[in-house]
Scaffold this active site. Structure first.
Site, PDB file in Angstrom:
ATOM      1  CB  SER A 298      95.085 -13.127   6.973  1.00 32.27           C
ATOM      2  OG  SER A 298      95.434 -14.316   6.628  1.00 32.27           O
ATOM      3  CG  ASP A 309      94.954  -0.078  -1.994  1.00 34.40           C
ATOM      4  OD1 ASP A 309      93.744  -0.482  -2.622  1.00 34.40           O
ATOM      5  OD2 ASP A 309      94.732   0.370  -0.673  1.00 34.40           O
ATOM      6  CE  LYS A 323      93.015 -13.825  10.847  1.00 34.45           C
ATOM      7  NZ  LYS A 323      94.185 -13.042  10.649  1.00 34.45           N
TER       8      LYS A 323
END
Length: 440
Positions: A298, A309, A323
Site C-alpha cells: 500500500s 513511473d 494492495k
C-alpha cells in the site's frame, strides 16, 4: 476521517454497537424493491438472533454476537474493511501516532490462522525471528483456529514485560514455539546508514505520523556524515506494510520536483483526488534504488510506484504485495468506535492500478536462493490471495511464481543480497539516467 493504507487488517477487539431498522437512511436513488429486500434480510437476521438466544446449547452474549455480525459483514466486502470498538479506535490512533503497546507485528487471517504480514524492525517479533508469511497457530498453547482476527490479536496483547508463547508454522518446517516479551512499541519508522563511504541508505519500516519528520532527520544526518551529496541513494521499503496516505505522499515528495504522486478514485464519478509533489527535491539527479519485496504494501507501493513511473528511481527486489486500495477511518460517535472502510482505489502517476498485481521491479533480485523443486512448493502470498480481495479492474493478473532473474550464487556468504546488488548497480553506473526525470 483519515485515509489509511495498511498492508493487512491489524487485529482489533470488537466493541458495542446496536443496530436497528430506524438507524438506516436510504439514498433517494435506492429502488423500493431493493429497500424492501434489505428490510426482509434484517428481519431474517433478527429471527436468527432470537432463535440462537432461545435455543442455543448455552446462553449467548447478544452484544458479542451482534458485533461479530457487523465485522463479518464488513469483512465480506474486502480484507481491509473492519469495525473497531472505541478502545481499538483509540489504540489505532495511538499506533499511527508512532507509539503503542504490543509485539510489533502486522497480521491478517488465513485459513483460521493468524498470518504474519511483516514484523516491524527492532521489536519483539523481529528479534524473535518471525517472518512474513509465518502462520501463528496457538497462543500460550491455546489454538487460534476458530477465533476471529480480533480475538486472536487480543490474546497477543498485554502489559509490557509480560511473556507470551506463540506457536509458529513455517513452510517446510515443523511447528515450533517462540517466546516473546511484550513491550511498548515505539517504532523508529526511519533509520539510516552510509554505505561504502558515500551511498546514503534509508530504511522506512512504516508510514506513521513521524515518518516524514524522521526521514528529514535521516537525510540531514547522512549528508553530514558524507560531507555533502551522496553518490547514490538506497530507499529500503522491504516488509513495510503501509500506513498513512499523507505520509506516503510527503515521502515521495522528498525525491520529486512537482508532478503527480498518486491519484485516488472512489465510487462516484466526482470522487477523484490527485496529489502532486512540490517543486524542489533532495539530492536532485542522484541515482536512487528502491528495494521492495512481497511484504511491501500500500503506502510503500505508492512511493515505489511514483518514483518508478516518474523515472526517478530503479526498483529492485521482488514483486510487492499488491494492495491498491485506500481505507478511510470513519468515527461512529461517542463510545461507538469507528469503521475502517475501503473508499477508493489508488493509481500511480501513469494511471495504472497495482491492485492484486503489485509493483514489478525493474531489476528482479531474490533475497535467497531457490531451486526448481522449491519453486514448485512455494505458496504465493499477496493481496490477490486474501479472501474477498478486490480484483484488478483492468483485468491484469499477478505474475505466477517463477525462477527469479537474479538470485544469490551458491557460494554467496553475504548478509543481504538485494542490498549488495543495489550497491553494485549504483557503483556500476548501470541505472537509467535521472537527468530528465523531473520534467512535468
Amino acid at each position: 476521517m483519515r485515509a489509511m493504507l495498511t498492508g493487512a487488517a491489524i487485529g482489533v477487539v470488537l466493541g458495542g454497537l446496536a443496530v436497528g431498522l430506524s438507524s438506516f437512511a436510504w439514498p433517494e436513488t435506492k429502488p423500493l424493491d431493493s429497500r424492501a429486500e434489505t428490510y426482509r434480510q434484517l428481519d431474517l437476521f433478527a429471527e436468527v438472533l432470537a432463535r440462537a438466544r432461545a435455543d442455543y446449547v448455552t446462553e449467548i452474549d447478544e452484544t458479542e454476537a451482534m458485533e461479530a455480525a457487523i465485522n463479518g459483514m464488513l469483512g465480506s466486502l474486502d480484507p481491509h474493511s473492519s469495525y473497531m470498538a472505541a478502545e481499538d479506535f483509540e489504540a489505532m490512533q495511538v499506533q499511527t501516532s508512532g507509539e503503542y503497546g504490543g509485539l510489533g507485528i502486522e497480521v491478517t487471517m488465513e485459513d483460521g490462522f493468524v498470518k504474519v504480514v511483516t514484523p516491524m524492525d527492532d521489536t519483539p517479533a523481529s528479534r524473535a525471528g518471525l517472518e512474513s508469511g509465518d502462520l501463528l497457530t496457538a497462543i500460550n498453547g491455546a489454538p487460534i483456529v476458530g477465533l476471529n482476527i480480533d480475538d486472536a490479536v487480543k490474546g497477543m496483547r498485554g502489559p509490557p514485560g509480560s511473556e507470551i508463547i506463540v506457536t509458529v508454522l513455517r513452510e517446510g518446517e515443523e511447528a515450533f514455539d517462540v517466546t516473546l516479551e511484550r513491550e511498548v512499541i515505539r517504532p523508529k519508522s526511519v533509520t539510516w546508514e552510509v554505505k561504502d563511504d558515500d551511498i546514503a541508505y534509508f530504511r522506512v519500516s512504516t508510514f506513521n505520523e513521524r515518518t516524514t519528520e524522521l526521514l528529514e532527520e535521516a537525510i540531514s544526518g547522512a549528508s553530514r556524515e558524507i560531507g555533502g551529496r551522496p553518490a547514490g541513494l538506497i530507499l529500503d521499503l522491504r516488509n513495510n506494510g503501509g500506513g498513512l496516505l499523507d505520509q506516503a505522499i510527503s515521502v515521495s515528495d522528498k525525491f520529486l520536483s512537482g508532478g503527480e504522486v498518486v491519484s485516488t478514485i472512489g465510487r462516484r464519478p466526482g470522487d477523484i483526488a490527485r496529489y502532486n509533489a512540490r517543486n524542489g527535491e533532495v539530492y536532485r539527479n542522484v541515482p536512487i534504488v528502491v528495494l521492495i519485496n512481497n511484504g511491501s504494501a500500500s503506502a510503500s507501493e505508492i512511493v515505489a510506484g511514483a518514483l518508478q513511473d516518474r523515472g526517478r528511481a530503479t526498483i529492485l527486489g521482488t514483486t510487492s504485495f499488491g494492495k491498491g486500495s485506500v481505507q478511510t477511518v470513519i468515527p461512529l460517535g461517542a463510545d461507538r468506535g469507528a469503521i475502517r472502510l475501503t473508499t477508493s482505489r489508488y493509481y500511480t502517476p501513469s494511471g495504472r492500478s497495482i491492485q492484486a498485481t503489485g509493483i514489478e521491479p525493474d531489476l528482479e533480485v531474490a533475497q535467497s536462493r531457490i531451486t526448481e523443486e522449491e519453486l514448485a512448493r512455494i505458496k504465493r502470498y499477496s493481496e490477490a490471495d486474501l479472501p474477498n480481495a478486490l480484483t484488478n479492474e483492468d483485468g491484469v493478473e499477478r505474475r505466477i511464481p517463477h525462477m527469479p532473474d537474479d538470485q544469490p550464487p551458491e557460494d554467496y556468504e553475504g548478509e543481504d543480497y538485494q542490498l549488495d546488488r543495489a550497491i553494485e548497480k549504483l557503483r556500476g553506473g548501470l541505472l537509467t539516467s535521472t537527468q530528465n526525470s523531473n520534467a512535468g
